[in-house]
Motif scaffolding. Structure first.
Motif, PDB file in Angstrom:
ATOM      1  N   MET A   1       0.842  -1.201   0.000  1.00 27.34           N
ATOM      2  CA  MET A   1       0.000   0.000   0.000  1.00 27.34           C
ATOM      3  C   MET A   1       0.874   1.247   0.000  1.00 27.34           C
ATOM      4  O   MET A   1       1.810   1.339   0.813  1.00 27.34           O
ATOM      5  CB  MET A   1      -0.913   0.021   1.227  1.00 27.34           C
ATOM      6  CG  MET A   1      -1.785   1.258   1.336  1.00 27.34           C
ATOM      7  SD  MET A   1      -2.744   1.305   2.871  1.00 27.34           S
ATOM      8  CE  MET A   1      -3.776  -0.144   2.674  1.00 27.34           C
ATOM      9  N   PRO A   2       0.623   2.215  -0.893  1.00 25.66           N
ATOM     10  CA  PRO A   2       1.407   3.463  -0.883  1.00 25.66           C
ATOM     11  C   PRO A   2       1.338   4.147   0.469  1.00 25.66           C
ATOM     12  O   PRO A   2       0.299   4.140   1.143  1.00 25.66           O
ATOM     13  CB  PRO A   2       0.731   4.299  -1.979  1.00 25.66           C
ATOM     14  CG  PRO A   2       0.063   3.307  -2.869  1.00 25.66           C
ATOM     15  CD  PRO A   2      -0.367   2.179  -1.976  1.00 25.66           C
ATOM     16  N   ALA A   3       2.465   4.765   0.870  1.00 26.04           N
ATOM     17  CA  ALA A   3       2.562   5.358   2.198  1.00 26.04           C
ATOM     18  C   ALA A   3       1.575   6.498   2.406  1.00 26.04           C
ATOM     19  O   ALA A   3       1.194   6.787   3.550  1.00 26.04           O
ATOM     20  CB  ALA A   3       3.991   5.843   2.436  1.00 26.04           C
ATOM     21  N   PHE A   4       1.129   7.136   1.324  1.00 27.30           N
ATOM     22  CA  PHE A   4       0.257   8.297   1.482  1.00 27.30           C
ATOM     23  C   PHE A   4      -1.221   7.917   1.693  1.00 27.30           C
ATOM     24  O   PHE A   4      -2.027   8.763   2.069  1.00 27.30           O
ATOM     25  CB  PHE A   4       0.376   9.227   0.270  1.00 27.30           C
ATOM     26  CG  PHE A   4      -0.053   8.597  -1.034  1.00 27.30           C
ATOM     27  CD1 PHE A   4      -1.388   8.572  -1.416  1.00 27.30           C
ATOM     28  CD2 PHE A   4       0.887   8.014  -1.874  1.00 27.30           C
ATOM     29  CE1 PHE A   4      -1.787   7.986  -2.604  1.00 27.30           C
ATOM     30  CE2 PHE A   4       0.491   7.426  -3.080  1.00 27.30           C
ATOM     31  CZ  PHE A   4      -0.840   7.405  -3.443  1.00 27.30           C
ATOM     32  N   ILE A   5      -1.582   6.682   1.436  1.00 28.32           N
ATOM     33  CA  ILE A   5      -2.978   6.273   1.553  1.00 28.32           C
ATOM     34  C   ILE A   5      -3.524   6.463   2.968  1.00 28.32           C
ATOM     35  O   ILE A   5      -4.610   7.050   3.149  1.00 28.32           O
ATOM     36  CB  ILE A   5      -3.173   4.812   1.086  1.00 28.32           C
ATOM     37  CG1 ILE A   5      -2.881   4.694  -0.415  1.00 28.32           C
ATOM     38  CG2 ILE A   5      -4.596   4.339   1.397  1.00 28.32           C
ATOM     39  CD1 ILE A   5      -3.810   5.485  -1.291  1.00 28.32           C
ATOM     40  N   ASP A   7      -2.641   8.578   5.146  1.00 29.91           N
ATOM     41  CA  ASP A   7      -2.767  10.015   5.388  1.00 29.91           C
ATOM     42  C   ASP A   7      -4.016  10.579   4.714  1.00 29.91           C
ATOM     43  O   ASP A   7      -4.707  11.441   5.281  1.00 29.91           O
ATOM     44  CB  ASP A   7      -1.525  10.745   4.874  1.00 29.91           C
ATOM     45  CG  ASP A   7      -0.270  10.401   5.663  1.00 29.91           C
ATOM     46  OD1 ASP A   7      -0.416  10.012   6.837  1.00 29.91           O
ATOM     47  OD2 ASP A   7       0.836  10.516   5.105  1.00 29.91           O
ATOM     48  N   ILE A   8      -4.315  10.110   3.516  1.00 29.49           N
ATOM     49  CA  ILE A   8      -5.518  10.573   2.809  1.00 29.49           C
ATOM     50  C   ILE A   8      -6.766  10.141   3.563  1.00 29.49           C
ATOM     51  O   ILE A   8      -7.705  10.923   3.769  1.00 29.49           O
ATOM     52  CB  ILE A   8      -5.537  10.030   1.361  1.00 29.49           C
ATOM     53  CG1 ILE A   8      -4.423  10.679   0.533  1.00 29.49           C
ATOM     54  CG2 ILE A   8      -6.904  10.290   0.723  1.00 29.49           C
ATOM     55  CD1 ILE A   8      -4.323  10.137  -0.865  1.00 29.49           C
ATOM     56  N   LEU A   9      -6.772   8.892   4.010  1.00 28.22           N
ATOM     57  CA  LEU A   9      -7.922   8.398   4.765  1.00 28.22           C
ATOM     58  C   LEU A   9      -8.098   9.164   6.073  1.00 28.22           C
ATOM     59  O   LEU A   9      -9.225   9.495   6.471  1.00 28.22           O
ATOM     60  CB  LEU A   9      -7.744   6.906   5.039  1.00 28.22           C
ATOM     61  CG  LEU A   9      -7.753   5.984   3.810  1.00 28.22           C
ATOM     62  CD1 LEU A   9      -7.372   4.568   4.204  1.00 28.22           C
ATOM     63  CD2 LEU A   9      -9.117   5.992   3.141  1.00 28.22           C
ATOM     64  N   ALA A  10      -6.986   9.450   6.742  1.00 32.15           N
ATOM     65  CA  ALA A  10      -7.057  10.218   7.984  1.00 32.15           C
ATOM     66  C   ALA A  10      -7.564  11.633   7.724  1.00 32.15           C
ATOM     67  O   ALA A  10      -8.326  12.192   8.523  1.00 32.15           O
ATOM     68  CB  ALA A  10      -5.681  10.261   8.653  1.00 32.15           C
ATOM     69  N   ALA A  11      -7.162  12.220   6.579  1.00 33.22           N
ATOM     70  CA  ALA A  11      -7.624  13.572   6.237  1.00 33.22           C
ATOM     71  C   ALA A  11      -9.134  13.586   6.006  1.00 33.22           C
ATOM     72  O   ALA A  11      -9.835  14.517   6.435  1.00 33.22           O
ATOM     73  CB  ALA A  11      -6.893  14.077   5.006  1.00 33.22           C
ATOM     74  N   ILE A  12      -9.657  12.552   5.341  1.00 36.25           N
ATOM     75  CA  ILE A  12     -11.100  12.460   5.130  1.00 36.25           C
ATOM     76  C   ILE A  12     -11.810  12.380   6.480  1.00 36.25           C
ATOM     77  O   ILE A  12     -12.844  13.034   6.711  1.00 36.25           O
ATOM     78  CB  ILE A  12     -11.445  11.242   4.257  1.00 36.25           C
ATOM     79  CG1 ILE A  12     -10.871  11.406   2.849  1.00 36.25           C
ATOM     80  CG2 ILE A  12     -12.965  11.048   4.189  1.00 36.25           C
ATOM     81  CD1 ILE A  12     -11.027  10.169   1.977  1.00 36.25           C
ATOM     82  N   ALA A  13     -11.253  11.576   7.384  1.00 38.86           N
ATOM     83  CA  ALA A  13     -11.852  11.457   8.710  1.00 38.86           C
ATOM     84  C   ALA A  13     -11.857  12.793   9.437  1.00 38.86           C
ATOM     85  O   ALA A  13     -12.839  13.153  10.100  1.00 38.86           O
ATOM     86  CB  ALA A  13     -11.094  10.413   9.531  1.00 38.86           C
ATOM     87  N   ILE A 288     -10.975   2.889   9.106  1.00 38.78           N
ATOM     88  CA  ILE A 288     -10.299   2.423   7.893  1.00 38.78           C
ATOM     89  C   ILE A 288      -8.874   2.959   7.847  1.00 38.78           C
ATOM     90  O   ILE A 288      -7.921   2.234   7.493  1.00 38.78           O
ATOM     91  CB  ILE A 288     -11.087   2.855   6.642  1.00 38.78           C
ATOM     92  CG1 ILE A 288     -12.453   2.168   6.601  1.00 38.78           C
ATOM     93  CG2 ILE A 288     -10.306   2.533   5.370  1.00 38.78           C
ATOM     94  CD1 ILE A 288     -13.364   2.662   5.493  1.00 38.78           C
ATOM     95  N   ALA A 289      -8.698   4.235   8.212  1.00 33.56           N
ATOM     96  CA  ALA A 289      -7.357   4.824   8.223  1.00 33.56           C
ATOM     97  C   ALA A 289      -6.455   4.104   9.217  1.00 33.56           C
ATOM     98  O   ALA A 289      -5.275   3.834   8.942  1.00 33.56           O
ATOM     99  CB  ALA A 289      -7.445   6.309   8.567  1.00 33.56           C
ATOM    100  N   TRP A 290      -7.003   3.774  10.398  1.00 34.83           N
ATOM    101  CA  TRP A 290      -6.220   3.071  11.426  1.00 34.83           C
ATOM    102  C   TRP A 290      -5.807   1.677  10.937  1.00 34.83           C
ATOM    103  O   TRP A 290      -4.648   1.252  11.098  1.00 34.83           O
ATOM    104  CB  TRP A 290      -7.053   2.992  12.696  1.00 34.83           C
ATOM    105  CG  TRP A 290      -6.398   2.251  13.817  1.00 34.83           C
ATOM    106  CD1 TRP A 290      -5.142   2.451  14.333  1.00 34.83           C
ATOM    107  CD2 TRP A 290      -6.971   1.171  14.557  1.00 34.83           C
ATOM    108  NE1 TRP A 290      -4.907   1.578  15.359  1.00 34.83           N
ATOM    109  CE2 TRP A 290      -6.019   0.775  15.530  1.00 34.83           C
ATOM    110  CE3 TRP A 290      -8.208   0.528  14.510  1.00 34.83           C
ATOM    111  CZ2 TRP A 290      -6.264  -0.254  16.414  1.00 34.83           C
ATOM    112  CZ3 TRP A 290      -8.459  -0.492  15.416  1.00 34.83           C
ATOM    113  CH2 TRP A 290      -7.493  -0.878  16.347  1.00 34.83           C
ATOM    114  N   ILE A 291      -6.747   0.974  10.316  1.00 42.15           N
ATOM    115  CA  ILE A 291      -6.429  -0.352   9.773  1.00 42.15           C
ATOM    116  C   ILE A 291      -5.354  -0.246   8.693  1.00 42.15           C
ATOM    117  O   ILE A 291      -4.481  -1.116   8.563  1.00 42.15           O
ATOM    118  CB  ILE A 291      -7.702  -1.010   9.214  1.00 42.15           C
ATOM    119  CG1 ILE A 291      -8.665  -1.335  10.358  1.00 42.15           C
ATOM    120  CG2 ILE A 291      -7.373  -2.282   8.428  1.00 42.15           C
ATOM    121  CD1 ILE A 291     -10.040  -1.769   9.891  1.00 42.15           C
TER     122      ILE A 291
END
Length: 371
Positions: A1-5, A7-13, A288-291
């Motif tokens: 999984m790309p390292a930025f994924i 961070d993107i999920l956390a930003a949405i949260a 999802i971001a935590w997982i």
């Protein structure tokens, strides 16, 4: 999984966290305050299209007549069949219309068309049968309609479970999910609601938009009525109070069918807005971001924001909608039904299977009979 994924999920949260905190702050605008009395007291006709048995229906209907209002109030209740169990709950002072004539695919609107022959009020108030209202309801509506440029009044509503745990779970979806989303939408100008909880207008306004006949094949008839009023250059306003929607779901299947229909209707009316509302599920995105590898505090902060909003709504509405520890399960269920609505083209409405068209119109299969 790309390292930025992650961070993107956390930003949405975090966007969802900001949305929930904004909802908690804005909810205070609808805190109940003393009602403004209308300068005049025009006659009012309450329209109640009915279908089938409902818990405490007689009490709810009586509440619309037991009003602190100096003008005359009449109620017209309508059913399509003489053996409808709802007839037993109709107040003795109400007028009853029993008419099987069908006008279009929308059974409720067809019922309303039949009922209009008994309407003689200067103000017409349509509301769903599962609503409960305070005693200053009529006075508040009459006062709001006196304001210049106001063509219709609609009201926010919260949920109240009437049967078992599933009904309380359904109520939580309304109070902790739907209600704050409308509050935020109104504050930002992104929402222009007109809801079945209450649609009130002067009789001449109803005539000017073409009566109920105009909406006989529309699934979202309440929204369409609001749009028609705005086309006249008039406002649809949303004053206090927040009225109460009685939830009667007794199973997960019933809850899912109801909410899928509602979600699919919203998606059909506003596809872009519905897609954008994906950020309103911060707890789901936080998990999802935590997982995916984000820090543990992301879902924790999201949970705190959701709890703060739920508590704020319950304080304003004056009751505990459901146990707060149910909230994570409720959010996961809401997210699943949100996604499911993207794949829904047919919905169930009180026993009828409705096929949805892209223009908002629908066709209906025959209704089921009462057991």
């Amino acid at each position: 999984m790309p390292a930025f994924i992650p961070d993107i999920l956390a930003a949405i949260a975090m966007v969802g966290v900001a949305y929930n905190l904004a909802g908690a702050a804005l909810a205070g605008r609808w805190r109940d305050t003393p009602a403004k009395r209308p300068a005049a007291t025009p006659s009012i006709t309450m329209l109640k299209p009915l279908y089938g048995p409902e818990p405490e229906l007689a009490v709810k209907l009586s509440g619309f007549l037991d009003q602190d209002y100096d003008g005359p109030i009449a109620m017209v209740c309508g059913v399509s069949r003489a053996d409808d169990p709802a007839l037993a709950a109709v107040p003795a002072t109400a007028r009853t219309v029993i008419d099987p004539a069908r006008h279009g695919s929308n059974a409720k609107v067809s019922n309303l068309i039949n009922m209009m022959r008994e309407v003689d009020g200067e103000i017409v108030i349509l509301s769903d049968s599962d609503m409960s209202v305070p005693r200053d309801y009529a006075a508040r509506i009459a006062a709001a309609l006196e304001e210049p440029g106001v063509g219709a009044v609609t009201l926010l509503y919260s949920g109240r479970g009437e049967t078992n745990g599933w009904s309380r779970m359904a109520a939580a979806g309304i109070s902790w999910g739907f209600l704050p989303s409308v509050m935020v939408g109104l504050a930002t100008g992104l929402a222009k609601p007109c809801m079945g909880s209450t649609i009130a207008m002067r009789r001449e306004t109803l005539d000017a938009i073409g009566g109920f006949e105009r909406f006989r094949d529309l699934l979202a008839d309440d929204n369409a009525i609001g749009m028609a009023v705005r086309e006249l250059g008039l406002q649809v306003v949303v004053p206090a109070p927040i009225v109460t929607h009685s939830c009667t779901e007794t199973s997960l299947a019933a809850l899912a069918a109801h909410e899928l229909r509602w979600n699919a209707t919203v998606r059909m009316l506003d596809p872009a807005g519905y897609a954008g509302s994906i950020v309103t599920y911060p707890l789901v995105w936080g998990l999802i971001a935590w997982i995916a590898g984000a820090c543990w505090w992301v879902p924790f902060v999201a949970l705190l924001a959701r709890l703060a909003l739920a508590e704020r709504i319950d304080v304003i509405t004056g009751r505990r909608t459901a146990p707060l520890w149910w909230l994570p399960a409720r959010d996961l269920l809401s997210f699943g039904l949100y996604v499911g609505a993207f794949f829904t083209r047919r919905v169930d409405w009180r026993g009828a299977q409705l096929h949805m068209a892209r223009d908002g119109r629908m066709t209906a299969e025959p209704e089921t009979r009462y057991p």
